[in-house]
Design a protein around this motif. Structure first.
Motif, mmCIF file in Angstrom:
data_model
loop_
_atom_site.group_PDB
_atom_site.id
_atom_site.type_symbol
_atom_site.label_atom_id
_atom_site.label_comp_id
_atom_site.label_asym_id
_atom_site.label_seq_id
_atom_site.Cartn_x
_atom_site.Cartn_y
_atom_site.Cartn_z
ATOM 1 N N GLY A 224 0.742 -1.248 -0.038
ATOM 2 C CA GLY A 224 -0.034 0.222 -0.083
ATOM 3 C C GLY A 224 0.670 1.303 0.086
ATOM 4 N N VAL A 225 2.006 1.384 -0.398
ATOM 5 C CA VAL A 225 2.897 2.233 -0.446
ATOM 6 C C VAL A 225 3.483 2.757 -1.921
ATOM 7 C CG1 VAL A 225 3.607 2.294 1.942
ATOM 8 C CG2 VAL A 225 4.882 0.985 0.254
ATOM 9 N N THR A 226 3.806 3.977 -1.925
ATOM 10 C CA THR A 226 4.362 4.214 -3.404
ATOM 11 C C THR A 226 5.916 4.436 -3.085
ATOM 12 O OG1 THR A 226 2.281 5.344 -3.978
ATOM 13 C CG2 THR A 226 4.446 6.128 -5.369
ATOM 14 N N VAL A 227 6.664 3.875 -4.175
ATOM 15 C CA VAL A 227 7.921 3.929 -4.008
ATOM 16 C C VAL A 227 8.716 4.846 -5.022
ATOM 17 C CG1 VAL A 227 8.376 1.436 -3.602
ATOM 18 C CG2 VAL A 227 8.350 2.301 -6.004
ATOM 19 N N SER A 228 10.103 5.452 -4.536
ATOM 20 C CA SER A 228 10.466 6.448 -5.416
ATOM 21 C C SER A 228 11.972 6.120 -5.371
ATOM 22 C CB SER A 228 10.369 7.887 -4.537
ATOM 23 O OG SER A 228 11.191 7.874 -3.410
ATOM 24 N N ASP A 229 12.766 6.542 -6.298
ATOM 25 C CA ASP A 229 14.123 6.524 -6.609
ATOM 26 C C ASP A 229 14.495 4.960 -6.532
ATOM 27 O OD1 ASP A 229 16.756 6.846 -7.013
ATOM 28 O OD2 ASP A 229 17.377 7.321 -4.748
ATOM 29 N N ILE A 230 13.838 4.270 -7.537
ATOM 30 C CA ILE A 230 14.302 2.575 -7.605
ATOM 31 C C ILE A 230 15.461 2.433 -8.326
ATOM 32 C CG2 ILE A 230 13.617 0.470 -8.588
ATOM 33 C CD1 ILE A 230 10.614 1.595 -8.893
ATOM 34 N N THR A 231 16.542 1.613 -7.517
ATOM 35 C CA THR A 231 17.847 1.477 -8.092
ATOM 36 C C THR A 231 18.265 0.200 -8.183
ATOM 37 O OG1 THR A 231 18.478 3.621 -6.533
ATOM 38 C CG2 THR A 231 20.376 1.998 -7.141
ATOM 39 N N LEU A 232 18.637 -0.368 -9.331
ATOM 40 C CA LEU A 232 19.090 -1.670 -9.703
ATOM 41 C C LEU A 232 20.177 -1.988 -8.954
ATOM 42 C CD1 LEU A 232 18.536 -4.359 -11.356
ATOM 43 C CD2 LEU A 232 19.972 -3.100 -13.391
ATOM 44 N N ILE A 233 20.095 -3.133 -8.106
ATOM 45 C CA ILE A 233 21.409 -3.516 -7.196
ATOM 46 C C ILE A 233 22.181 -4.890 -8.038
ATOM 47 C CG2 ILE A 233 22.197 -3.889 -5.066
ATOM 48 C CD1 ILE A 233 21.180 -0.994 -5.390
ATOM 49 N N LEU A 234 21.029 -5.728 -7.867
ATOM 50 C CA LEU A 234 21.858 -7.158 -8.358
ATOM 51 C C LEU A 234 21.140 -7.488 -9.718
ATOM 52 C CD1 LEU A 234 22.037 -8.900 -4.992
ATOM 53 C CD2 LEU A 234 23.623 -7.689 -6.233
ATOM 54 N N PRO A 235 21.380 -7.043 -10.987
ATOM 55 C CA PRO A 235 20.587 -7.490 -12.096
ATOM 56 C C PRO A 235 20.608 -8.882 -12.418
ATOM 57 C CG PRO A 235 22.577 -6.179 -12.684
ATOM 58 C CD PRO A 235 22.532 -6.131 -11.033
ATOM 59 N N GLU A 236 21.566 -9.729 -12.173
ATOM 60 C CA GLU A 236 22.037 -10.842 -12.549
ATOM 61 C C GLU A 236 21.694 -12.083 -11.460
ATOM 62 O OE1 GLU A 236 25.620 -10.931 -15.643
ATOM 63 O OE2 GLU A 236 26.168 -9.771 -13.752
ATOM 64 N N PHE A 237 20.895 -11.782 -10.643
ATOM 65 C CA PHE A 237 20.625 -12.601 -9.395
ATOM 66 C C PHE A 237 19.694 -13.789 -9.845
ATOM 67 C CE2 PHE A 237 18.232 -14.494 -5.749
ATOM 68 C CZ PHE A 237 19.228 -14.922 -5.035
ATOM 69 N N VAL A 238 20.152 -15.092 -9.985
ATOM 70 C CA VAL A 238 19.304 -16.198 -10.161
ATOM 71 C C VAL A 238 19.343 -16.951 -9.018
ATOM 72 C CG1 VAL A 238 19.091 -18.039 -11.776
ATOM 73 C CG2 VAL A 238 19.863 -15.868 -12.449
ATOM 74 N N TYR A 239 18.199 -17.858 -8.927
ATOM 75 C CA TYR A 239 18.117 -18.894 -7.720
ATOM 76 C C TYR A 239 17.022 -19.816 -7.947
ATOM 77 C CZ TYR A 239 13.686 -17.382 -5.741
ATOM 78 O OH TYR A 239 12.447 -17.027 -5.554
ATOM 79 N N ARG A 240 17.246 -20.916 -7.250
ATOM 80 C CA ARG A 240 16.405 -22.125 -7.114
ATOM 81 C C ARG A 240 16.015 -22.524 -5.758
ATOM 82 N NH1 ARG A 240 15.259 -27.349 -7.448
ATOM 83 N NH2 ARG A 240 14.001 -27.951 -8.941
ATOM 84 N N ALA A 241 14.996 -22.487 -5.469
ATOM 85 C CA ALA A 241 14.722 -23.022 -3.856
ATOM 86 C C ALA A 241 13.462 -24.079 -3.907
ATOM 87 C CB ALA A 241 14.629 -21.708 -2.980
ATOM 88 N N GLU A 242 13.401 -24.892 -3.073
ATOM 89 C CA GLU A 242 12.185 -25.697 -2.753
ATOM 90 C C GLU A 242 11.727 -25.677 -1.428
ATOM 91 O OE1 GLU A 242 10.683 -30.217 -3.512
ATOM 92 O OE2 GLU A 242 12.737 -29.602 -4.230
ATOM 93 N N MET A 243 10.328 -25.696 -1.147
ATOM 94 C CA MET A 243 9.656 -25.752 0.208
ATOM 95 C C MET A 243 8.456 -26.282 0.005
ATOM 96 S SD MET A 243 8.985 -22.539 2.800
ATOM 97 C CE MET A 243 8.321 -23.102 4.389
ATOM 98 N N ASN A 244 8.084 -27.503 0.684
ATOM 99 C CA ASN A 244 6.916 -28.244 0.788
ATOM 100 C C ASN A 244 6.474 -28.784 -0.491
ATOM 101 O OD1 ASN A 244 6.720 -27.586 3.527
ATOM 102 N ND2 ASN A 244 5.513 -25.604 3.087
ATOM 103 N N GLY A 245 7.650 -28.846 -1.543
ATOM 104 C CA GLY A 245 7.109 -29.337 -2.729
ATOM 105 C C GLY A 245 7.023 -28.297 -3.845
ATOM 106 N N VAL A 246 6.975 -27.290 -3.535
ATOM 107 C CA VAL A 246 6.954 -26.058 -4.341
ATOM 108 C C VAL A 246 8.288 -25.284 -4.678
ATOM 109 C CG1 VAL A 246 5.968 -23.707 -4.831
ATOM 110 C CG2 VAL A 246 4.421 -25.290 -3.591
ATOM 111 N N VAL A 247 8.535 -25.264 -6.038
ATOM 112 C CA VAL A 247 9.993 -24.795 -6.430
ATOM 113 C C VAL A 247 9.879 -23.348 -6.951
ATOM 114 C CG1 VAL A 247 11.884 -25.151 -7.953
ATOM 115 C CG2 VAL A 247 10.826 -27.031 -6.926
ATOM 116 N N GLU A 248 10.651 -22.626 -6.655
ATOM 117 C CA GLU A 248 10.789 -21.152 -7.109
ATOM 118 C C GLU A 248 12.250 -21.515 -7.824
ATOM 119 O OE1 GLU A 248 9.137 -18.894 -7.549
ATOM 120 O OE2 GLU A 248 7.822 -18.293 -5.922
ATOM 121 N N HIS A 249 12.138 -21.083 -9.267
ATOM 122 C CA HIS A 249 13.221 -20.944 -10.194
ATOM 123 C C HIS A 249 13.280 -19.704 -11.009
ATOM 124 C CE1 HIS A 249 15.783 -23.264 -13.542
ATOM 125 N NE2 HIS A 249 16.361 -22.569 -12.721
#
Length: 188
Positions: free
Chosen positions: A88-113
């Motif tokens: 519920g908030v508006t952001v300002s001054d968005i800055t790119l910090i880690l453009p190449e971050f990639v990950y894969r993780a699993e919890m309770n049978g659900v994967v994020e990739h």
């Protein structure tokens, strides 16, 4: 139709879309996402606990807000949209910090990739939580954020991101990364 995610090849090119709700499971396809760290003027960082009833990674403590850019949506627009929706908030001054971050993780049978660029943005209002997304929040100084790495309820992507963020120093000193390092599937 619901929210769509952008599917990626290993080089970060868009290869299609898929419904978000149906795409997070034990064989989640590689896709585009983002993580944001919201900071106030004093340098405190907002950390959030995901809603207890979320299908993917419920109850974990993590960065401020995460999301998925819609097809054709810029990273900055996606961050602004998702933060407004979840917190519920508006952001300002968005800055790119880690453009190449990639990950894969699993919890309770659900994967994020995900190819998940990390940004910092500023807020100057107190969040109003969407209970479907966020269970709780805390404003922490940087030492407090770093201490979250010891919490067994910390999200795996937060832990991986902190490996890269801690050497950068305090969030107020983080500088803009090269946007050319973003995956080709998204514009800054």
């Amino acid at each position: 139709m619901g929210e769509k995610i952008v599917l990626l090849d290993e080089a970060g090119h868009a290869i299609g879309t898929a419904p978000k709700a149906e795409s997070h499971h034990k064989t989640t396809p590689f896709h585009l996402a983002f993580s944001s760290y919201l900071v106030d003027a004093s340098g405190r960082v907002l950390v959030s606990q995901r809603a207890h009833h979320k299908a993917s990674f419920p109850s974990v403590w993590t960065n401020s807000a995460c999301g998925h850019p819609a097809p054709g949506e810029s990273l900055r627009d996606a961050v602004a949209r998702r933060v407004k929706s979840e917190l519920g908030v508006t952001v300002s001054d968005i800055t790119l910090i880690l453009p190449e971050f990639v990950y894969r993780a699993e919890m309770n049978g659900v994967v994020e990739h995900e190819w998940c660029p990390v940004v910092r943005a500023f807020v100057d209002a107190e969040p109003v939580l969407d209970p479907d997304e966020v269970e709780d929040i805390q404003w922490r100084d940087w030492e407090g954020v770093k201490a979250l790495r010891e919490d067994p309820q910390a999200s795996p992507w937060f832990l991986d991101q902190m490996v890269h963020l801690v050497p950068l120093g305090e969030p107020l000193t983080w500088t803009q990364a090269d946007e050319r390092l973003l995956p080709p599937a998204i514009t800054w």
